[in-house]
Design an enzyme around this catalytic site. Sequence first.
Site, PDB file in Angstrom:
ATOM      1  N   HIS A 137      96.887 -44.560  -5.595  1.00 12.44           N
ATOM      2  CA  HIS A 137      96.373 -45.861  -5.170  1.00 12.44           C
ATOM      3  C   HIS A 137      97.504 -46.892  -5.301  1.00 12.44           C
ATOM      4  O   HIS A 137      98.387 -46.758  -6.148  1.00 12.44           O
ATOM      5  CB  HIS A 137      95.196 -46.234  -6.079  1.00 12.44           C
ATOM      6  CG  HIS A 137      94.483 -47.475  -5.707  1.00 12.44           C
ATOM      7  ND1 HIS A 137      94.926 -48.734  -6.041  1.00 12.44           N
ATOM      8  CD2 HIS A 137      93.329 -47.668  -5.028  1.00 12.44           C
ATOM      9  CE1 HIS A 137      94.073 -49.643  -5.596  1.00 12.44           C
ATOM     10  NE2 HIS A 137      93.107 -49.033  -4.981  1.00 12.44           N
TER      11      HIS A 137
ATOM     12  N   ASP B 107      95.468 -42.483 -14.286  1.00 13.30           N
ATOM     13  CA  ASP B 107      94.626 -43.440 -13.581  1.00 13.30           C
ATOM     14  C   ASP B 107      93.233 -42.814 -13.497  1.00 13.30           C
ATOM     15  O   ASP B 107      92.997 -41.922 -12.680  1.00 13.30           O
ATOM     16  CB  ASP B 107      95.217 -43.719 -12.193  1.00 13.30           C
ATOM     17  CG  ASP B 107      94.297 -44.579 -11.334  1.00 13.30           C
ATOM     18  OD1 ASP B 107      94.712 -44.958 -10.237  1.00 13.30           O
ATOM     19  OD2 ASP B 107      93.157 -44.860 -11.771  1.00 13.30           O
TER      20      ASP B 107
ATOM     21  N   GLN C 193      88.648 -43.235 -10.803  1.00 15.84           N
ATOM     22  CA  GLN C 193      87.653 -42.427 -10.104  1.00 15.84           C
ATOM     23  C   GLN C 193      87.171 -41.242 -10.934  1.00 15.84           C
ATOM     24  O   GLN C 193      86.307 -40.492 -10.482  1.00 15.84           O
ATOM     25  CB  GLN C 193      88.236 -41.908  -8.764  1.00 15.84           C
ATOM     26  CG  GLN C 193      88.618 -43.008  -7.787  1.00 15.84           C
ATOM     27  CD  GLN C 193      87.416 -43.769  -7.211  1.00 15.84           C
ATOM     28  OE1 GLN C 193      86.271 -43.337  -7.337  1.00 15.84           O
ATOM     29  NE2 GLN C 193      87.672 -44.903  -6.601  1.00 15.84           N
TER      30      GLN C 193
ATOM     31  N   LYS D 214      83.287 -49.586 -11.482  1.00 14.65           N
ATOM     32  CA  LYS D 214      83.149 -48.267 -10.848  1.00 14.65           C
ATOM     33  C   LYS D 214      82.280 -47.328 -11.669  1.00 14.65           C
ATOM     34  O   LYS D 214      82.059 -46.182 -11.282  1.00 14.65           O
ATOM     35  CB  LYS D 214      84.526 -47.653 -10.634  1.00 14.65           C
ATOM     36  CG  LYS D 214      85.415 -48.436  -9.686  1.00 14.65           C
ATOM     37  CD  LYS D 214      86.668 -47.651  -9.400  1.00 14.65           C
ATOM     38  CE  LYS D 214      87.717 -48.523  -8.776  1.00 14.65           C
ATOM     39  NZ  LYS D 214      87.337 -49.028  -7.446  1.00 14.65           N
TER      40      LYS D 214
ATOM     41  N   CYS E 232      93.534 -48.518   0.173  1.00 10.41           N
ATOM     42  CA  CYS E 232      94.671 -48.894  -0.701  1.00 10.41           C
ATOM     43  C   CYS E 232      95.576 -47.684  -1.004  1.00 10.41           C
ATOM     44  O   CYS E 232      96.063 -47.519  -2.132  1.00 10.41           O
ATOM     45  CB  CYS E 232      94.186 -49.518  -2.004  1.00 10.41           C
ATOM     46  SG  CYS E 232      93.228 -50.997  -1.791  1.00 10.41           S
TER      47      CYS E 232
END
Length: 419
Positions: A121, A198, A201, A224, A364
């Site tokens: 991302h 990261d 998600q 999220k 993104c």
Amino acid sequence: MDVESIREDFPILDREVGGEPLVYLDNAATTQTPTQVSRTFTEYYDEYNANVHRGIHQLSHEASVAYEDAHDRLAEFVGADGREEMVFTKNATEAVNLVAHGLGHQHLEPGTAVVTTEMEHHASLVTWQQIAERTGAEVRYVEVEDDGTLDAEHAKEVIDEDVEIVSVAHVSNVLGTVNPVRELADLAHDNGAVILVDGAQSVPTRPVDVTDLGADFLAFSGHKMAGPTGIGCLYGRRDLLEEMDPFLYGGEMIRHVTFDEATWNDLPWKFEAGTPPIAEGIALAAAADYLDDIGMDAVRRHEDELAQYLLDELAEREDVEAYGPPAGVERTGLVSFNVGDVHGHDLSEILDDRGVAVRAGDHCTQPLHDVLDIPGSVRASFYVYTTREEVDALLDGIEDAAERRDGLLASDRYHDRVF
Ligand SMILES: Cc1ncc(COP(=O)(O)O)c(CN[C@@H](CS)C(=O)O)c1O
């Protein structure tokens, strides 16, 4: 997992769009918020709103305890060792930037390197690009295979003794790929590097334990994971956070200030300058409770099942190209695809007319779309309240768009596939 019972916690799902029931399939962008979380805002502002760590009065004490306990709750959610390892940020993007500025400037210089991947991302990819430019370090990108997985041999090739930091998405927000973080962490550690994961998600969609992952840092966002916007988290190994420089200065993060110098507060407050998002932090702890009540393994299974169902149905259509690992390979609950030469924005609008909310564009991840050699994609993403019938509504919308293809291509709305 009782999806119908879960849906009762989300009043927004009773909405209609254009006279059609809302089918919300844009959860990788942001998830909806259950009443168990949203009501914490009313409780806070009606009952104990006060600034934290400053007032010598009951309200400030109550607000401070709730805000501090929220750090412990989120630390527990990802297997961290208490509040000292859990910094609250604005979002995952700020968490990545905190590591890049706080650690990057200390360790990166000409002759050193950062390793990230082609599927990252922009929150990571652009951040490391900028830090490398300022420090003279090199950025290396682990290549993505045609099936949407990382090239394991290439990872071994680029992660060497020059590397100081490895920064990798646990789960791709476009491909749905679940990356082999443990293996990448071992590679990083064997070469004396640290790894930033990261988790934007992954933390919302599956069990995540920083020790099992081998993560030295983990970044994720509240919005999220059924929480509010304006709050995110950076998990950091305590010794590394002690070493790291803050990159925001002011009240709260200091211990002693003179005209000549300042010393820093204890962890995690050293990295939380100014008045923090108090209500948001408390609400995020309620979101962690909500998800743990469902069970993160149940969340993972539900997402994987829906993704596999959609992939199987899309595989029946010759005009659809879906991206990411094939059916049968574990992935998170999102599928990006294109329908022939129908522009993604046109497809997204047709779906919206039918009450179906998806995302169209580059999500993104423009460099990844360059690798895929497409200007953009349409992405459907699920969460704990998504039903198979909602996936069927998406499939009906895809059929509708495909039938209207010629009209769309002829219309002045047809773009030159610039998403
Ligand atoms: C893998 C990954 N890493 C970082 C981010 C940034 O999260 P923030 O809460 O915006 O800071 C995101 C957010 N991806 C959204 C908005 S672009 C999407 O629609 O895919 C992400 O998916």
